[in-house]
Scaffold this motif. Structure first.
Motif, short mmCIF file in Angstrom:
data_model
loop_
_atom_site.label_atom_id
_atom_site.label_comp_id
_atom_site.label_asym_id
_atom_site.label_seq_id
_atom_site.Cartn_x
_atom_site.Cartn_y
_atom_site.Cartn_z
N VAL A 49 0.86 -1.18 0.00
CA VAL A 49 0.00 0.00 0.00
C VAL A 49 0.90 1.24 0.00
O VAL A 49 1.71 1.43 0.90
CB VAL A 49 -0.93 0.01 1.23
CG1 VAL A 49 -1.73 1.32 1.27
CG2 VAL A 49 -1.88 -1.18 1.19
N LEU A 50 0.76 2.09 -1.03
CA LEU A 50 1.60 3.28 -1.16
C LEU A 50 0.98 4.48 -0.45
O LEU A 50 1.67 5.19 0.27
CB LEU A 50 1.81 3.59 -2.64
CG LEU A 50 2.48 2.48 -3.45
CD1 LEU A 50 2.56 2.87 -4.92
CD2 LEU A 50 3.88 2.19 -2.90
N TRP A 51 -0.29 4.72 -0.67
CA TRP A 51 -0.99 5.79 0.03
C TRP A 51 -2.49 5.61 -0.15
O TRP A 51 -2.94 4.83 -0.98
CB TRP A 51 -0.56 7.18 -0.45
CG TRP A 51 -0.58 7.41 -1.94
CD1 TRP A 51 0.45 7.28 -2.80
CD2 TRP A 51 -1.71 7.83 -2.75
NE1 TRP A 51 0.07 7.57 -4.08
CE2 TRP A 51 -1.25 7.92 -4.08
CE3 TRP A 51 -3.04 8.14 -2.47
CZ2 TRP A 51 -2.09 8.31 -5.13
CZ3 TRP A 51 -3.88 8.52 -3.51
CH2 TRP A 51 -3.41 8.61 -4.82
N LEU A 57 -7.23 4.44 -3.43
CA LEU A 57 -6.18 3.67 -2.78
C LEU A 57 -5.10 3.40 -3.81
O LEU A 57 -5.40 2.91 -4.91
CB LEU A 57 -6.75 2.34 -2.26
CG LEU A 57 -5.73 1.34 -1.71
CD1 LEU A 57 -5.10 1.86 -0.42
CD2 LEU A 57 -6.40 -0.03 -1.48
N ALA A 58 -3.86 3.72 -3.49
CA ALA A 58 -2.73 3.48 -4.39
C ALA A 58 -1.92 2.31 -3.88
O ALA A 58 -1.50 2.30 -2.72
CB ALA A 58 -1.86 4.71 -4.50
N ILE A 59 -1.71 1.32 -4.74
CA ILE A 59 -0.91 0.16 -4.37
C ILE A 59 0.12 -0.11 -5.46
O ILE A 59 -0.07 0.25 -6.63
CB ILE A 59 -1.78 -1.09 -4.16
CG1 ILE A 59 -2.56 -1.45 -5.42
CG2 ILE A 59 -2.72 -0.91 -2.97
CD1 ILE A 59 -3.36 -2.73 -5.29
N ALA A 60 1.22 -0.73 -5.06
CA ALA A 60 2.29 -1.05 -6.01
C ALA A 60 1.95 -2.32 -6.77
O ALA A 60 1.30 -3.23 -6.26
CB ALA A 60 3.61 -1.23 -5.25
N ALA A 61 2.40 -2.38 -8.02
CA ALA A 61 2.24 -3.59 -8.81
C ALA A 61 3.09 -4.70 -8.20
O ALA A 61 4.16 -4.45 -7.65
CB ALA A 61 2.66 -3.34 -10.25
#
Length: 247
Positions: A49-51, A57-61
């Protein structure tokens, strides 16, 4: 500059990809709460979870590629499918999450299924014999079950592998206390040829009739929703073909 890729979008939520970042837009903050907490608790690889800034919701691949896609042959090895089964078993053996699942109870599920079957036939969406046969098959899934830590939407595109190893499982918004065999059925929907690999990796006996019941039940329930939201359940290898395979 990275292009914006629309991964999925409908009236309930949307997921966009920009480079190595996924942006999930969902006005239902309860779903986002579940997703974040589930990824923090579950003992399998999940995205970082990035932010978070509601409703985004921003998540990394995660590294690797999806195990496959519904309606397309999977290029993943039998060992990769078995690794997916092992990862699912690790998840199911984890302590239960402190919230219930978002699914329906057995009585509600049976009532919804009967109503959906009636509509599919009355509206000419599917032939009556196809619906009747699959309603019979679906009965096997309508039984009591012991809850496990379940993903709740374990589609084949939600499991990523690199070679023969699972690198990440994504999209946890439906996670909760659920039926283990529903997860296994969702993972193998439309890919019955890999069911034995998944069960071998899972490492314990499972009731295959229940898994087949969930294939029929899930397909019957989602066909109208898919068509109304821009998806094609009649595409080769997809939900209607899953129902036909039970005839």
């Amino acid at each position: 500059m990275d292009e914006v890729e629309v991964v999925v979008a409908h009236s309930e939520r949307a997921t966009l990809r920009v480079g190595d970042v996924f942006l999930k837009v969902d006005p239902d903050q309860a779903r986002i709460d579940v997703e974040v907490e589930a990824m923090a608790l579950v003992p399998v690889p999940t995205p970082e979870v990035l932010w978070r800034k509601p409703p985004v919701l921003a998540i990394a691949a995660v590294p690797g590629t999806a195990l496959g896609r519904l309606g397309e042959p999977s290029t993943a090895s039998p060992a990769a499918w078995a690794a997916a089964g092992a990862a699912v078993r690790t998840m199911h053996d984890a302590p239960l999450p402190p919230w219930p699942g978002r699914g329906r109870g057995l009585d509600e599920l049976a009532a919804d299924l009967d109503g959906e079957c009636e509509r599919l036939v009355a509206n000419g969406v599917l032939p009556a014999d196809l619906v009747t046969r699959n309603r019979q098959v679906a009965e096997a899934a309508l039984r009591p079950w012991t809850p496990v830590f379940a993903h709740g939407d374990l589609q084949i595109t939600h499991v990523f592998v690199d070679g023969d190893e699972v690198t990440g499982i994504i999209d946890w918004s439906e996670a909760g206390q659920g039926d283990a065999l529903f997860d296994l059925a969702t993972l193998t929907l439309g890919h019955e040829e890999h069911l034995a690999d998944v069960v071998a990796g899972y490492g314990t006996d499972v009731d295959l009739d229940v898994i087949r019941g969930w294939w029929s039940l899930r397909s019957l329930l989602v066909i109208r929703w898919l068509a109304e939201h821009g998806f094609d359940p009649t595409a080769p290898g997809c939900e209607v073909d899953v129902l036909r395979s039970r005839m």
